[in-house]
Design a protein around this motif. Structure first.
Motif, PDB file in Angstrom:
ATOM      1  N   LEU A  47       0.832  -1.196   0.000  1.00  0.00           N
ATOM      2  CA  LEU A  47       0.000   0.000   0.000  1.00  0.00           C
ATOM      3  C   LEU A  47       0.871   1.252   0.000  1.00  0.00           C
ATOM      4  O   LEU A  47       1.986   1.239   0.534  1.00  0.00           O
ATOM      5  CB  LEU A  47      -0.887   0.033   1.246  1.00  0.00           C
ATOM      6  N   PRO A  48       0.385   2.353  -0.579  1.00  0.00           N
ATOM      7  CA  PRO A  48       1.096   3.619  -0.457  1.00  0.00           C
ATOM      8  C   PRO A  48       1.281   3.961   1.026  1.00  0.00           C
ATOM      9  O   PRO A  48       0.473   3.568   1.868  1.00  0.00           O
ATOM     10  CB  PRO A  48       0.156   4.627  -1.146  1.00  0.00           C
ATOM     11  N   GLY A  49       2.321   4.697   1.340  1.00  0.00           N
ATOM     12  CA  GLY A  49       2.600   5.044   2.725  1.00  0.00           C
ATOM     13  C   GLY A  49       1.590   6.011   3.311  1.00  0.00           C
ATOM     14  O   GLY A  49       0.782   6.615   2.600  1.00  0.00           O
ATOM     15  N   GLU A  50       1.656   6.180   4.618  1.00  0.00           N
ATOM     16  CA  GLU A  50       0.708   7.049   5.309  1.00  0.00           C
ATOM     17  C   GLU A  50       0.741   8.477   4.778  1.00  0.00           C
ATOM     18  O   GLU A  50      -0.302   9.120   4.637  1.00  0.00           O
ATOM     19  CB  GLU A  50       1.013   7.062   6.816  1.00  0.00           C
ATOM     20  N   ILE A  51       1.918   8.982   4.507  1.00  0.00           N
ATOM     21  CA  ILE A  51       2.040  10.370   4.040  1.00  0.00           C
ATOM     22  C   ILE A  51       1.335  10.540   2.700  1.00  0.00           C
ATOM     23  O   ILE A  51       0.586  11.506   2.488  1.00  0.00           O
ATOM     24  CB  ILE A  51       3.518  10.784   3.932  1.00  0.00           C
ATOM     25  N   LYS A  52       1.541   9.599   1.782  1.00  0.00           N
ATOM     26  CA  LYS A  52       0.906   9.684   0.463  1.00  0.00           C
ATOM     27  C   LYS A  52      -0.606   9.557   0.571  1.00  0.00           C
ATOM     28  O   LYS A  52      -1.356  10.313  -0.061  1.00  0.00           O
ATOM     29  CB  LYS A  52       1.459   8.599  -0.468  1.00  0.00           C
ATOM     30  N   LEU A  53      -1.055   8.598   1.375  1.00  0.00           N
ATOM     31  CA  LEU A  53      -2.498   8.422   1.520  1.00  0.00           C
ATOM     32  C   LEU A  53      -3.140   9.631   2.196  1.00  0.00           C
ATOM     33  O   LEU A  53      -4.240  10.052   1.822  1.00  0.00           O
ATOM     34  CB  LEU A  53      -2.797   7.155   2.327  1.00  0.00           C
ATOM     35  N   ALA A  54      -2.445  10.202   3.163  1.00  0.00           N
ATOM     36  CA  ALA A  54      -2.981  11.387   3.831  1.00  0.00           C
ATOM     37  C   ALA A  54      -3.124  12.536   2.841  1.00  0.00           C
ATOM     38  O   ALA A  54      -4.098  13.301   2.877  1.00  0.00           O
ATOM     39  CB  ALA A  54      -2.063  11.790   4.985  1.00  0.00           C
ATOM     40  N   ARG A  55      -2.176  12.647   1.928  1.00  0.00           N
ATOM     41  CA  ARG A  55      -2.243  13.709   0.925  1.00  0.00           C
ATOM     42  C   ARG A  55      -3.379  13.456  -0.058  1.00  0.00           C
ATOM     43  O   ARG A  55      -4.118  14.379  -0.430  1.00  0.00           O
ATOM     44  CB  ARG A  55      -0.912  13.800   0.171  1.00  0.00           C
ATOM     45  N   VAL A  56      -3.553  12.211  -0.466  1.00  0.00           N
ATOM     46  CA  VAL A  56      -4.616  11.871  -1.412  1.00  0.00           C
ATOM     47  C   VAL A  56      -5.989  12.176  -0.814  1.00  0.00           C
ATOM     48  O   VAL A  56      -6.856  12.771  -1.470  1.00  0.00           O
ATOM     49  CB  VAL A  56      -4.536  10.383  -1.811  1.00  0.00           C
ATOM     50  N   PHE A  57      -6.193  11.760   0.429  1.00  0.00           N
ATOM     51  CA  PHE A  57      -7.492  11.942   1.062  1.00  0.00           C
ATOM     52  C   PHE A  57      -7.652  13.306   1.729  1.00  0.00           C
ATOM     53  O   PHE A  57      -8.739  13.642   2.200  1.00  0.00           O
ATOM     54  CB  PHE A  57      -7.726  10.850   2.114  1.00  0.00           C
ATOM     55  N   GLN A  58      -6.535  14.044   1.803  1.00  0.00           N
ATOM     56  CA  GLN A  58      -6.548  15.356   2.454  1.00  0.00           C
ATOM     57  C   GLN A  58      -6.973  15.233   3.919  1.00  0.00           C
ATOM     58  O   GLN A  58      -7.861  15.944   4.400  1.00  0.00           O
ATOM     59  CB  GLN A  58      -7.456  16.338   1.700  1.00  0.00           C
ATOM     60  N   VAL A  59      -6.348  14.286   4.576  1.00  0.00           N
ATOM     61  CA  VAL A  59      -6.611  14.060   5.992  1.00  0.00           C
ATOM     62  C   VAL A  59      -5.271  13.955   6.708  1.00  0.00           C
ATOM     63  O   VAL A  59      -4.202  13.993   6.093  1.00  0.00           O
ATOM     64  CB  VAL A  59      -7.423  12.756   6.215  1.00  0.00           C
ATOM     65  N   SER A  60      -5.319  13.814   8.021  1.00  0.00           N
ATOM     66  CA  SER A  60      -4.097  13.683   8.803  1.00  0.00           C
ATOM     67  C   SER A  60      -3.612  12.233   8.805  1.00  0.00           C
ATOM     68  O   SER A  60      -4.376  11.304   8.519  1.00  0.00           O
ATOM     69  CB  SER A  60      -4.340  14.139  10.238  1.00  0.00           C
ATOM     70  N   ARG A  61      -2.362  12.047   9.161  1.00  0.00           N
ATOM     71  CA  ARG A  61      -1.810  10.704   9.219  1.00  0.00           C
ATOM     72  C   ARG A  61      -2.503   9.832  10.271  1.00  0.00           C
ATOM     73  O   ARG A  61      -2.725   8.634  10.023  1.00  0.00           O
ATOM     74  CB  ARG A  61      -0.303  10.764   9.482  1.00  0.00           C
ATOM     75  N   PRO A  62      -2.897  10.376  11.440  1.00  0.00           N
ATOM     76  CA  PRO A  62      -3.626   9.547  12.406  1.00  0.00           C
ATOM     77  C   PRO A  62      -4.936   8.995  11.839  1.00  0.00           C
ATOM     78  O   PRO A  62      -5.341   7.876  12.181  1.00  0.00           O
ATOM     79  CB  PRO A  62      -3.883  10.511  13.570  1.00  0.00           C
ATOM     80  N   VAL A  63      -5.600   9.762  10.968  1.00  0.00           N
ATOM     81  CA  VAL A  63      -6.831   9.276  10.339  1.00  0.00           C
ATOM     82  C   VAL A  63      -6.516   8.074   9.447  1.00  0.00           C
ATOM     83  O   VAL A  63      -7.201   7.047   9.487  1.00  0.00           O
ATOM     84  CB  VAL A  63      -7.502  10.398   9.521  1.00  0.00           C
TER      85      VAL A  63
END
Length: 253
Positions: A47-63
């Motif tokens: 899976l893409p890393g937390e930072i990339k996914l957070a950017r895609v979804f425009q949410v924080s890493r804890p989310v």
């Protein structure tokens, strides 16, 4: 490599501009779960890393972390220390990942029937034009999609993504981007009930999936032979059979 390409594609398509619900972690969880169950992210893929996914979804890493944790609890992903998070090598049967009360959602059935009616008009003509205009690269894309479909089916993996790839390759063979756009528009966000229904309709039990594969191979043969009328007829018959399977959908599949 295929799994990594699927993950890269996911990064480009996850954030489709749809309105997000109040619970951001729920939205991230559902979208990733759906992509795994549809086969858009292959078993074993990183899976893409937390930072990339957070950017895609425009949410924080804890989310993102919370959503990944729920996927881990479902048995859909596993984390490897120092390496990342990977989709399970064997994704559980889709029935085990959809809430039973939603399985017979009549609204989902009605929507799917309306979609098939639209596709019978659009895709029959798409197959007609593809038979006239296809090139060798187009035929190769169709063949690769069907080979992947067959392998996934026999191994008990999710095959729907490869079904979609085959139909999309036909649309691309027309050389008319509007057909591709029309098909992509149908791949809007699906509810869990729709995913279960489509999976059972087309690929469960396995003999049903093999019948769908045989219909696909017949369409490919006619497109390869540049039999436009035959390809149009075969595509319409394929979608009509899907409609009949859907009308007969019930608790026993």
């Amino acid at each position: 490599m295929a799994g990594r390409r699927a993950s890269d594609d996911l990064l480009r398509t996850l954030n489709d501009g749809t309105e997000r619900p109040a619970r951001l972690a729920d939205q991230v969880y559902r979208q990733l779960r759906r992509s795994i169950l549809q086969g858009e992210i292959a078993p074993g893929a990183n899976l893409p890393g937390e930072i990339k996914l957070a950017r895609v979804f425009q949410v924080s890493r804890p989310v993102v972390r919370e959503a990944i944790g729920r996927l881990r609890t479902d048995g859909l992903v596993a984390s490897r220390r120092g390496s990342g998070t990977y989709v399970a090598e064997t994704v559980p049967e889709m029935e085990e990942n959809v809430e039973p009360p939603e399985a017979l959602d009549l609204a989902a059935v009605r929507d799917a029937l309306a979609e098939l009616e639209f596709r019978m008009v659009i895709e029959a003509e798409t197959a007609y034009l593809a038979a006239q205009r296809r090139g060798q690269d187009d035929l190769k894309a169709m063949e690769e999609a069907l080979d992947a479909f067959a392998a996934a089916l026999e191994e008990g993996r999710v095959a729907r993504h490869f079904d979609r790839m085959f139909h999309r390759a036909i649309a691309e063979a027309t050389g008319n981007a509007r057909f591709v756009v029309a098909l992509d528009a149908l791949e809007s966000e699906r509810s869990p009930a729709e995913l279960l229904m489509r999976h059972r309709l087309h690929f469960h039990p396995r003999d049903r999936g093999r019948a769908v594969l045989a219909e696909h191979r017949d369409i490919l043969r006619l497109i390869r032979d540049q039999d436009s009328e035959g390809a149009r007829r075969a595509m319409r018959n394929h979608l009509e059979r899907a409609r009949i399977r859907m009308i007969g959908y019930g608790p026993n599949g």
